[in-house]
Motif scaffolding. Structure first.
Motif, PDB file in Angstrom:
ATOM      1  N   LEU A   1       0.965  -1.259  -0.133  1.00 64.91           N
ATOM      2  CA  LEU A   1      -0.062   0.343  -0.393  1.00 64.91           C
ATOM      3  C   LEU A   1       0.951   0.970  -0.270  1.00 64.91           C
ATOM      4  CD1 LEU A   1      -2.166  -0.575   3.039  1.00 64.91           C
ATOM      5  CD2 LEU A   1      -2.567  -1.469   0.367  1.00 64.91           C
ATOM      6  N   GLU A   2       0.754   1.411  -0.863  1.00 61.01           N
ATOM      7  CA  GLU A   2       1.135   3.217  -1.101  1.00 61.01           C
ATOM      8  C   GLU A   2       0.330   4.438  -0.052  1.00 61.01           C
ATOM      9  OE1 GLU A   2       3.827   6.857  -4.120  1.00 61.01           O
ATOM     10  OE2 GLU A   2       1.892   5.365  -4.770  1.00 61.01           O
ATOM     11  N   CYS A   3       0.900   4.717   0.396  1.00 61.20           N
ATOM     12  CA  CYS A   3       0.323   5.499   1.818  1.00 61.20           C
ATOM     13  C   CYS A   3       0.923   7.069   2.151  1.00 61.20           C
ATOM     14  CB  CYS A   3      -0.602   5.131   2.850  1.00 61.20           C
ATOM     15  SG  CYS A   3      -0.928   4.029   3.008  1.00 61.20           S
ATOM     16  N   THR A   4      -0.321   8.186   2.327  1.00 57.49           N
ATOM     17  CA  THR A   4      -0.117   9.517   2.923  1.00 57.49           C
ATOM     18  C   THR A   4      -0.628   9.430   3.850  1.00 57.49           C
ATOM     19  OG1 THR A   4      -1.381  10.974   1.594  1.00 57.49           O
ATOM     20  CG2 THR A   4       0.489  10.389   0.904  1.00 57.49           C
ATOM     21  N   VAL A   5      -0.147  10.150   5.333  1.00 60.38           N
ATOM     22  CA  VAL A   5      -0.563  10.340   6.554  1.00 60.38           C
ATOM     23  C   VAL A   5      -2.161  11.407   6.506  1.00 60.38           C
ATOM     24  CG1 VAL A   5       0.172  11.299   8.664  1.00 60.38           C
ATOM     25  CG2 VAL A   5       1.672  10.189   7.897  1.00 60.38           C
ATOM     26  N   GLU A   6      -2.955  10.868   7.311  1.00 62.73           N
ATOM     27  CA  GLU A   6      -4.319  11.627   6.729  1.00 62.73           C
ATOM     28  C   GLU A   6      -4.420  12.566   8.137  1.00 62.73           C
ATOM     29  OE1 GLU A   6      -7.677  12.698   4.492  1.00 62.73           O
ATOM     30  OE2 GLU A   6      -6.297  11.685   4.374  1.00 62.73           O
ATOM     31  N   HIS A   7      -3.797  11.343   9.283  1.00 66.48           N
ATOM     32  CA  HIS A   7      -4.689  12.408  10.177  1.00 66.48           C
ATOM     33  C   HIS A   7      -4.234  11.280  11.783  1.00 66.48           C
ATOM     34  CE1 HIS A   7      -9.147  13.996   9.497  1.00 66.48           C
ATOM     35  NE2 HIS A   7      -8.791  12.673   8.908  1.00 66.48           N
ATOM     36  N   SER A   8      -4.462  11.957  12.486  1.00 61.80           N
ATOM     37  CA  SER A   8      -3.131  11.811  14.094  1.00 61.80           C
ATOM     38  C   SER A   8      -4.303  11.619  15.115  1.00 61.80           C
ATOM     39  CB  SER A   8      -1.739  12.064  13.932  1.00 61.80           C
ATOM     40  OG  SER A   8      -1.477  11.356  14.964  1.00 61.80           O
ATOM     41  N   TYR A   9      -4.233  10.712  15.822  1.00 63.76           N
ATOM     42  CA  TYR A   9      -5.458  11.085  16.452  1.00 63.76           C
ATOM     43  C   TYR A   9      -4.962  10.837  18.550  1.00 63.76           C
ATOM     44  CZ  TYR A   9      -8.457  11.545  13.570  1.00 63.76           C
ATOM     45  OH  TYR A   9      -9.707  11.925  11.988  1.00 63.76           O
ATOM     46  N   PRO A  10      -4.441  11.354  19.639  1.00 62.66           N
ATOM     47  CA  PRO A  10      -3.327  10.651  20.383  1.00 62.66           C
ATOM     48  C   PRO A  10      -4.664   9.973  21.216  1.00 62.66           C
ATOM     49  CG  PRO A  10      -5.010  13.400  21.143  1.00 62.66           C
ATOM     50  CD  PRO A  10      -4.624  12.581  19.224  1.00 62.66           C
ATOM     51  N   ALA A  11      -3.645   8.858  21.774  1.00 60.78           N
ATOM     52  CA  ALA A  11      -4.947   7.540  22.403  1.00 60.78           C
ATOM     53  C   ALA A  11      -3.474   7.091  23.352  1.00 60.78           C
ATOM     54  CB  ALA A  11      -4.832   7.063  21.448  1.00 60.78           C
ATOM     55  N   GLY A  12      -3.670   7.896  24.358  1.00 58.64           N
ATOM     56  CA  GLY A  12      -3.041   7.514  25.493  1.00 58.64           C
ATOM     57  C   GLY A  12      -1.079   7.077  25.706  1.00 58.64           C
ATOM     58  N   ASP A  13      -0.970   6.962  25.298  1.00 60.58           N
ATOM     59  CA  ASP A  13       0.781   6.272  25.215  1.00 60.58           C
ATOM     60  C   ASP A  13       0.446   6.347  24.311  1.00 60.58           C
ATOM     61  OD1 ASP A  13       0.402   3.921  25.094  1.00 60.58           O
ATOM     62  OD2 ASP A  13       1.146   3.214  26.396  1.00 60.58           O
ATOM     63  N   HIS A  14       0.350   6.158  23.172  1.00 63.88           N
ATOM     64  CA  HIS A  14       0.337   5.948  21.674  1.00 63.88           C
ATOM     65  C   HIS A  14      -0.393   7.067  20.768  1.00 63.88           C
ATOM     66  CE1 HIS A  14       1.554   1.884  22.748  1.00 63.88           C
ATOM     67  NE2 HIS A  14       2.091   1.233  21.133  1.00 63.88           N
ATOM     68  N   ASP A  15      -0.428   7.148  19.396  1.00 65.82           N
ATOM     69  CA  ASP A  15      -1.029   7.811  18.927  1.00 65.82           C
ATOM     70  C   ASP A  15      -1.590   7.369  17.951  1.00 65.82           C
ATOM     71  OD1 ASP A  15      -0.946  10.206  19.535  1.00 65.82           O
ATOM     72  OD2 ASP A  15       1.304  10.821  18.950  1.00 65.82           O
ATOM     73  N   ILE A  16      -3.098   7.093  17.443  1.00 64.44           N
ATOM     74  CA  ILE A  16      -3.263   6.158  16.115  1.00 64.44           C
ATOM     75  C   ILE A  16      -3.222   7.034  14.955  1.00 64.44           C
ATOM     76  CG2 ILE A  16      -5.019   5.280  15.198  1.00 64.44           C
ATOM     77  CD1 ILE A  16      -5.028   4.334  18.070  1.00 64.44           C
ATOM     78  N   ILE A  17      -3.228   6.446  14.217  1.00 65.79           N
ATOM     79  CA  ILE A  17      -2.144   7.209  12.677  1.00 65.79           C
ATOM     80  C   ILE A  17      -3.318   6.646  11.399  1.00 65.79           C
ATOM     81  CG2 ILE A  17      -0.509   7.696  11.347  1.00 65.79           C
ATOM     82  CD1 ILE A  17       0.220   8.616  14.479  1.00 65.79           C
TER      83      ILE A  17
END
Length: 191
Positions: free
Chosen positions: A147-163
């Motif tokens: 899959l060729e992708c680009t970053v669309e969103h990043s959301y904070p989730a505790g000790d991680h970020d959901i990308i």
């Protein structure tokens, strides 16, 4: 509730007749816990796809392995996601790439997965066959899905970020079987 050794709480079958901090439906079950170690162990029982995210960033090939990869976040437009730990030193670099190549790890990668995740960033691509797109996205040869992708969103989730990544293009090879991460071990899917 009684405290666990790791700082969580365990509810016995006789406890919990009043409000139990969000566990109302579980209050009469033995062994209910909020212990983080026990949750990590339980989560490892859920098989997850394993993917290599890679791209050329400022002239250097960069890769990270994720076991939190999820498809079907959106079909229109097509999007996938993964979780990046805040302590990752690779994601801040990779996130600056023009495009990111996602290679779902396949049966031929089982002996290379630990190498790809190595702390030695210089050794991660050693003896691996890769394909690089014009965008700088890098793909592992032998992967069942690219899959060729680009970053669309990043959301904070505790000790991680959901990308959340937008899929620009893809390639699929149904003849190759993917690896899954299950109970802290790479495994092949059975037929």
């Amino acid at each position: 509730m009684k405290p666990d050794a790791d700082g969580g709480r365990t509810m016995t079958a006789t406890e919990g007749t009043e409000g139990t901090e969000g566990m109302e439906g579980l209050r009469n079950l033995a062994g209910v816990t909020s212990d983080p170690g026990e949750m990590t162990r339980a989560f490892s029982g859920f098989p997850a796809g394993v993917a290599a995210l890679s791209a050329r960033v400022h002239g250097d090939p960069t890769v990270m392995i994720v076991s939190s990869f999820a498809v079907g976040v959106s079909h229109n437009p097509p999007m996938v996601s993964f979780a990046a730990q805040h302590t990752s030193t690779t994601w801040p670099v990779l996130s600056r790439a023009r495009a990111i190549g996602i290679s779902v790890l396949g049966e031929g990668h089982s002996d290379k997965a630990r190498q790809l995740a190595s702390r030695s960033k210089a050794a991660r691509f050693a003896d691996l066959c890769t394909v690089e797109a014009e965008s700088g996205a890098i793909f592992l040869d032998g992967a069942p899905v690219w899959l060729e992708c680009t970053v669309e969103h990043s959301y904070p989730a505790g000790d991680h970020d959901i990308i959340v990544l937008r899929v620009l293009a893809m390639r699929s090879d149904d003849e190759r079987s993917p690896l899954v991460w299950h109970r802290r071990t790479l495994k092949m899917l059975g037929s």
